[in-house]
Design a protein around this motif. Sequence first.
Motif, PDB file in Angstrom:
ATOM      1  N   TRP A  91      13.560   1.107 -22.010  1.00 30.55           N
ATOM      2  CA  TRP A  91      13.899   1.633 -20.695  1.00 30.55           C
ATOM      3  C   TRP A  91      12.913   2.732 -20.311  1.00 30.55           C
ATOM      4  CZ3 TRP A  91      18.720   0.123 -18.297  1.00 30.55           C
ATOM      5  CH2 TRP A  91      19.513  -0.713 -19.091  1.00 30.55           C
ATOM      6  N   ALA A  92      12.626   2.846 -19.035  1.00 29.03           N
ATOM      7  CA  ALA A  92      11.744   3.917 -18.578  1.00 29.03           C
ATOM      8  C   ALA A  92      12.258   4.448 -17.251  1.00 29.03           C
ATOM      9  CB  ALA A  92      10.319   3.400 -18.415  1.00 29.03           C
ATOM     10  N   SER A  93      11.845   5.682 -16.938  1.00 27.27           N
ATOM     11  CA  SER A  93      12.173   6.268 -15.640  1.00 27.27           C
ATOM     12  C   SER A  93      10.945   7.000 -15.130  1.00 27.27           C
ATOM     13  CB  SER A  93      13.355   7.233 -15.780  1.00 27.27           C
ATOM     14  OG  SER A  93      13.480   7.974 -14.579  1.00 27.27           O
ATOM     15  N   LEU A  94      10.655   6.824 -13.865  1.00 31.26           N
ATOM     16  CA  LEU A  94       9.488   7.495 -13.278  1.00 31.26           C
ATOM     17  C   LEU A  94       9.822   8.924 -12.866  1.00 31.26           C
ATOM     18  CD1 LEU A  94       7.868   4.744 -10.990  1.00 31.26           C
ATOM     19  CD2 LEU A  94       7.425   5.258 -13.383  1.00 31.26           C
ATOM     20  N   GLY A  95      11.112   9.247 -12.804  1.00 30.28           N
ATOM     21  CA  GLY A  95      11.506  10.590 -12.362  1.00 30.28           C
ATOM     22  C   GLY A  95      12.152  11.371 -13.492  1.00 30.28           C
ATOM     23  N   SER A  96      13.161  12.159 -13.129  1.00 33.05           N
ATOM     24  CA  SER A  96      13.884  12.942 -14.135  1.00 33.05           C
ATOM     25  C   SER A  96      15.310  12.427 -14.179  1.00 33.05           C
ATOM     26  CB  SER A  96      13.920  14.420 -13.734  1.00 33.05           C
ATOM     27  OG  SER A  96      12.726  14.757 -13.089  1.00 33.05           O
ATOM     28  N   PRO A  97      15.615  11.567 -15.153  1.00 31.36           N
ATOM     29  CA  PRO A  97      16.928  10.924 -15.155  1.00 31.36           C
ATOM     30  C   PRO A  97      18.056  11.937 -15.258  1.00 31.36           C
ATOM     31  CG  PRO A  97      15.529  10.066 -16.938  1.00 31.36           C
ATOM     32  CD  PRO A  97      14.753  11.128 -16.258  1.00 31.36           C
ATOM     33  N   ASP A  98      19.033  11.783 -14.375  1.00 26.45           N
ATOM     34  CA  ASP A  98      20.167  12.707 -14.427  1.00 26.45           C
ATOM     35  C   ASP A  98      21.424  11.987 -14.896  1.00 26.45           C
ATOM     36  OD1 ASP A  98      20.425  11.105 -12.270  1.00 26.45           O
ATOM     37  OD2 ASP A  98      20.533  12.702 -10.772  1.00 26.45           O
TER      38      ASP A  98
ATOM     39  N   ASP B 103      14.867   8.361 -10.182  1.00 25.84           N
ATOM     40  CA  ASP B 103      15.469   9.092 -11.303  1.00 25.84           C
ATOM     41  C   ASP B 103      16.303   8.202 -12.225  1.00 25.84           C
ATOM     42  OD1 ASP B 103      14.337  11.457 -10.587  1.00 25.84           O
ATOM     43  OD2 ASP B 103      16.086  12.189  -9.461  1.00 25.84           O
ATOM     44  N   ASP B 104      16.408   6.925 -11.895  1.00 25.63           N
ATOM     45  CA  ASP B 104      17.256   6.061 -12.715  1.00 25.63           C
ATOM     46  C   ASP B 104      16.445   5.433 -13.856  1.00 25.63           C
ATOM     47  OD1 ASP B 104      19.539   4.860 -13.553  1.00 25.63           O
ATOM     48  OD2 ASP B 104      19.858   3.657 -11.739  1.00 25.63           O
ATOM     49  N   TRP B 105      17.154   4.900 -14.826  1.00 29.01           N
ATOM     50  CA  TRP B 105      16.534   4.151 -15.931  1.00 29.01           C
ATOM     51  C   TRP B 105      16.367   2.688 -15.537  1.00 29.01           C
ATOM     52  CZ3 TRP B 105      14.581   6.593 -19.983  1.00 29.01           C
ATOM     53  CH2 TRP B 105      15.071   7.873 -20.318  1.00 29.01           C
ATOM     54  N   HIS B 106      15.239   2.115 -15.903  1.00 22.37           N
ATOM     55  CA  HIS B 106      15.005   0.696 -15.624  1.00 22.37           C
ATOM     56  C   HIS B 106      14.446   0.029 -16.873  1.00 22.37           C
ATOM     57  CE1 HIS B 106      15.562   1.487 -11.317  1.00 22.37           C
ATOM     58  NE2 HIS B 106      14.919   2.614 -11.563  1.00 22.37           N
ATOM     59  N   VAL B 107      14.920  -1.191 -17.154  1.00 23.46           N
ATOM     60  CA  VAL B 107      14.360  -1.941 -18.293  1.00 23.46           C
ATOM     61  C   VAL B 107      12.932  -2.331 -17.936  1.00 23.46           C
ATOM     62  CG1 VAL B 107      14.502  -4.096 -19.582  1.00 23.46           C
ATOM     63  CG2 VAL B 107      16.587  -2.822 -19.062  1.00 23.46           C
ATOM     64  N   ILE B 108      11.998  -2.103 -18.880  1.00 22.25           N
ATOM     65  CA  ILE B 108      10.636  -2.579 -18.620  1.00 22.25           C
ATOM     66  C   ILE B 108      10.173  -3.583 -19.675  1.00 22.25           C
ATOM     67  CG2 ILE B 108       9.912  -0.538 -17.283  1.00 22.25           C
ATOM     68  CD1 ILE B 108       8.352   0.279 -19.905  1.00 22.25           C
ATOM     69  N   ALA B 109      10.952  -3.783 -20.749  1.00 22.68           N
ATOM     70  CA  ALA B 109      10.589  -4.814 -21.728  1.00 22.68           C
ATOM     71  C   ALA B 109      11.768  -5.114 -22.638  1.00 22.68           C
ATOM     72  CB  ALA B 109       9.399  -4.354 -22.572  1.00 22.68           C
ATOM     73  N   ASP B 110      11.783  -6.331 -23.156  1.00 20.50           N
ATOM     74  CA  ASP B 110      12.715  -6.738 -24.198  1.00 20.50           C
ATOM     75  C   ASP B 110      12.034  -6.365 -25.512  1.00 20.50           C
ATOM     76  OD1 ASP B 110      14.124  -8.106 -26.117  1.00 20.50           O
ATOM     77  OD2 ASP B 110      14.311  -9.951 -24.946  1.00 20.50           O
ATOM     78  N   LEU B 111      12.652  -5.496 -26.314  1.00 24.82           N
ATOM     79  CA  LEU B 111      11.983  -4.990 -27.521  1.00 24.82           C
ATOM     80  C   LEU B 111      11.636  -6.112 -28.488  1.00 24.82           C
ATOM     81  CD1 LEU B 111      14.009  -1.723 -28.084  1.00 24.82           C
ATOM     82  CD2 LEU B 111      11.549  -1.878 -27.652  1.00 24.82           C
TER      83      LEU B 111
ATOM     84  N   ALA C 190       0.794  -1.221   0.000  1.00 24.61           N
ATOM     85  CA  ALA C 190       0.000   0.000   0.000  1.00 24.61           C
ATOM     86  C   ALA C 190       0.832   1.279   0.000  1.00 24.61           C
ATOM     87  CB  ALA C 190      -0.939   0.009   1.202  1.00 24.61           C
ATOM     88  N   ARG C 191       2.164   1.158   0.166  1.00 21.37           N
ATOM     89  CA  ARG C 191       2.982   2.370   0.214  1.00 21.37           C
ATOM     90  C   ARG C 191       2.909   3.100  -1.133  1.00 21.37           C
ATOM     91  NH1 ARG C 191       8.613   1.161   3.139  1.00 21.37           N
ATOM     92  NH2 ARG C 191       8.649  -0.855   2.134  1.00 21.37           N
ATOM     93  N   ARG C 192       2.733   4.391  -1.107  1.00 15.99           N
ATOM     94  CA  ARG C 192       2.595   5.147  -2.351  1.00 15.99           C
ATOM     95  C   ARG C 192       3.984   5.522  -2.848  1.00 15.99           C
ATOM     96  NH1 ARG C 192      -1.192   9.178  -1.354  1.00 15.99           N
ATOM     97  NH2 ARG C 192      -0.302  10.299  -3.122  1.00 15.99           N
ATOM     98  N   VAL C 193       4.213   5.178  -4.106  1.00 20.13           N
ATOM     99  CA  VAL C 193       5.571   5.178  -4.594  1.00 20.13           C
ATOM    100  C   VAL C 193       6.253   6.552  -4.556  1.00 20.13           C
ATOM    101  CG1 VAL C 193       4.907   5.332  -7.021  1.00 20.13           C
ATOM    102  CG2 VAL C 193       7.066   4.281  -6.377  1.00 20.13           C
ATOM    103  N   ASN C 194       5.593   7.595  -5.058  1.00 20.51           N
ATOM    104  CA  ASN C 194       6.281   8.886  -5.137  1.00 20.51           C
ATOM    105  C   ASN C 194       6.551   9.505  -3.770  1.00 20.51           C
ATOM    106  OD1 ASN C 194       6.314   8.570  -7.803  1.00 20.51           O
ATOM    107  ND2 ASN C 194       4.900  10.231  -8.304  1.00 20.51           N
ATOM    108  N   ASP C 195       5.816   9.060  -2.773  1.00 19.79           N
ATOM    109  CA  ASP C 195       5.992   9.627  -1.443  1.00 19.79           C
ATOM    110  C   ASP C 195       7.312   9.244  -0.808  1.00 19.79           C
ATOM    111  OD1 ASP C 195       3.555  10.602  -1.801  1.00 19.79           O
ATOM    112  OD2 ASP C 195       2.512   9.213  -0.457  1.00 19.79           O
ATOM    113  N   TRP C 196       7.805   8.104  -1.151  1.00 17.88           N
ATOM    114  CA  TRP C 196       8.951   7.641  -0.385  1.00 17.88           C
ATOM    115  C   TRP C 196      10.021   6.935  -1.203  1.00 17.88           C
ATOM    116  CZ3 TRP C 196      10.304   2.522  -0.198  1.00 17.88           C
ATOM    117  CH2 TRP C 196       9.385   1.662  -0.800  1.00 17.88           C
ATOM    118  N   LEU C 197       9.750   6.641  -2.454  1.00 17.40           N
ATOM    119  CA  LEU C 197      10.745   5.904  -3.228  1.00 17.40           C
ATOM    120  C   LEU C 197      12.055   6.686  -3.255  1.00 17.40           C
ATOM    121  CD1 LEU C 197      11.294   3.426  -5.052  1.00 17.40           C
ATOM    122  CD2 LEU C 197      10.742   4.895  -6.986  1.00 17.40           C
TER     123      LEU C 197
END
Lengths: 587, 290
Positions: free
Chosen positions: B73-80, B16-24, B3-10
């Motif tokens: 790849w996707a990022s939920l934040g602002s990748p630096d 801000d990092d990139w993460h693989v979300i699928a094999d193209l 139940a933890r809300r992701v943007n509140d505490w992640l």
Amino acid sequence: METQHRKWHPIAASSDLPLRHTFHGQLLGREFAVWRADDGYVNVWENRCLHRGVRLSIGINDGAELKCQYHGWRYANRTAGCTYIPAHPADAPARTICNRTYPAVERYGLVWSGETPDGELPEISELEAGSPCALRAIPVNAPADLVTKRLAEYRFQPNAKIDGQGAEITVETAQDGHLSLSSVDGEVSTKLLLFVQPVDSNRTVVRGVLSDRPKQEDELRVFLHHSRRLSSLRDLIEAEAAGLPVPEPMQPVIHRVSEELASMPEQTLSGRTAPLRVEVSRKWETAAGIAGLKLVPVGEQLPTFQPGAHIDVHMPNGLVRQYSLTNGPGETRHYTIGVKLEPDSRGGSQCMHREVREGDVLAISEPRNNFPLRRDAVKTLFVAGGIGITPLLSMARALHHSDLPHELHYFSQSEKHMAFPEVLERLGSGVVPHLGLDPAETGKQLKAILSRYQPAMHLYVCGPGPMLEATRKIAADHGWPDNSIHFEYFKNTNEVDDSSSFEIDLARSVMTLQVPAGKTILAVLRENGVDVPSSCEQGACGTCLTTLLEGEPDHQDVYLNESEKSSGNCIMTCVSRAKSGRLVLDI
Amino acid sequence: MTARRVNDWLEQELLDDWHVIADLESMEVGIDRRTKLFGVDLVATVFATSEIRVERPDTGRSVASQKKYGFLWASLGSPDRDVVEISEAREVDRHLVTGGSIAVNVSGLRLVENFLDMGHFPFIHTDYLGVEPHTEVPPYSVEISSDDELWTRDCRFFQPVASPTAKGGFMVDYVYRVIRPYTVSLYKSNPNQQERMDSIYLFVQPVDEENCVAHPYLCYLKDGIDEATVRWFMQLIFAQDKPILENQFPKRLPLDPRAETPIRADASSVFYRRWLRSHKINYGAITAAG
């Protein structure tokens, strides 16, 4: 909820534990690995390997030990102590690596356990007289109290009129988690006990036990009758539970491991103490001049041992002697040792032979293992001379049980001098006796045995000094590297020269002490309140092994091998001394 | 738990990092791919123009996305910073293979730790990466590099079939490297050209705290092996790990040093857990405080 933790609950049926199976049980949210060893003992353990938390219910029950699938750690029957860690085959695991166990009682066709049950498992009078017969367990997705309530409405026919219709059901007792129902149809009646096992807050197992086993010709129909009717009742209960709010799952407490295990375990420090009390339950002449003694615990369970381990026996006459355990894997109800009557005995073996009797209580130390057995050899050779058979017997039994290649060469005066023949027989063709050989013939035989060294072979030797020396030399001549030859002397026959005097610095305790002539390092440490483990105190057993940080040691022991001695980084504090004016010890 | 809300505490570093979300390779033009990252639903689409879009249905907005090394790849934040640089991917004599995505019902941190572990080879990858009785894990070295990566060197293990082209067993040299909390790689001696290393990168997609998808990326020398065999071997090895990992309890990685029992062979895991603590990474972990 707390009261549930203090009660006995059924967690499995006896039939869930067939030969060498591991059953996954659960009670009050906590998972169990439940397994029966070949000696019949039922183990109920926390379902987690202490190493990385993998379920032990997917582990391998080899009849004596449970082996974790992930890294092959082995845990002993009864004690749940870790006996072997394959990643470090040359190390003896710390005695404190011990899984959490729960009480287990097998009765009425069920296995009973609990978190911390009060007292003994209560007798259930209805089941004491007849021949109880457990029914198939019925899992229900509903809370236990709801299930208990609805089970009072269960309707069934007596065994002897299973196809009838008109039975009257009386609820004789209904209490928390346990109902007794009686079904009467005309002349015949049957009692059924229903036990409710709270698996988790919203999951329950119903375990029925008939007070009398049905006649064989009716058995199948009786079982089907209950299976169908309990299943229908389950559907009703589950439908009712589906309309209720879902309770939070239970959160069983996972206990933390002890502090010393959090970092890489080190040897625990303890003096020459004898915390255990054992009774001599059997004493017999296992071979000419050799007494077998079976020691059973007085009170507590005996601690876990590993093959090669020895105990200190504190004798009625005040002497302390070391004896190797001969036990096989999982044999944790007793320690069995062999004691040879030494003609020039200083009173130790004489006392064990003449004074100690069946029924006597002896003080012993916990088992220590300074002669650990690797199990990563492509082949293991054991060379035993006389009473030197004892530690090697325990080792050979462990390898034999796991089908690992080995040979046990037993040099003995004659067949009647061979100890523990009944155990040797069980080891079968792995045992090669060499009888009545003189030293020259023994040497010739050893050359033949040791002539074919291959990498990853290991040799374990135990026997009288001269034979041990000969074996080590022959092995070395035939290309066996130092680290493949493992040996244990009974005693140190070297003349100990204690004329030197020097200084010791204790690096961790930050102390500087003087060791005068005539006194050992160990004695000086003790006098100054530094507690170090020791056992034989004559440089043979390896218990007082200490890391040497600086200085030149004067080795006088028979425990270390040549390369260990020349490495200059370890010392046996009970006999060895200094060639330099100062030693820095890692204490 | 969930139940933890992701943007509140992640942790910002993860957000801000990139993460693989699928094999193209597994995606088709115009067909939406639904997946999750840190418990957040995502919908990914590849268009005929080969453009991509990754959208959060909960906000209706797009998130940062890119294609690289055959993955989406996707990022939920602002990748630096960019995705991990893989120099071997530029060497022409290597197969560059996405190993197929494998969902595992355990914290991604547990998966990383398993990737760093040699002790299980004889028991889980029997007759391939290890075999009893060759179970010893010799001492190796672990250090944190100046750019804050975790390196494990001088690892040696006896392997009967270390790779698809290995003929017979040999002592294999390994180097492990934890690059980011959910990204790890290994370099092992190639059986034909022992002076060069095959490398495997593992990008772990934290689906939520107790679920992840393993996306392996293999850079194997082409010498004597085809692409399909490389992929087959990797899938075999991962399929052997999956049932064990799914039986780990608790499913999140405990960071309390007294939660489990480390031995010398686990030095890499002891360092990894410490390194996570120092990075204050708690997603997929049970913190030391409880």
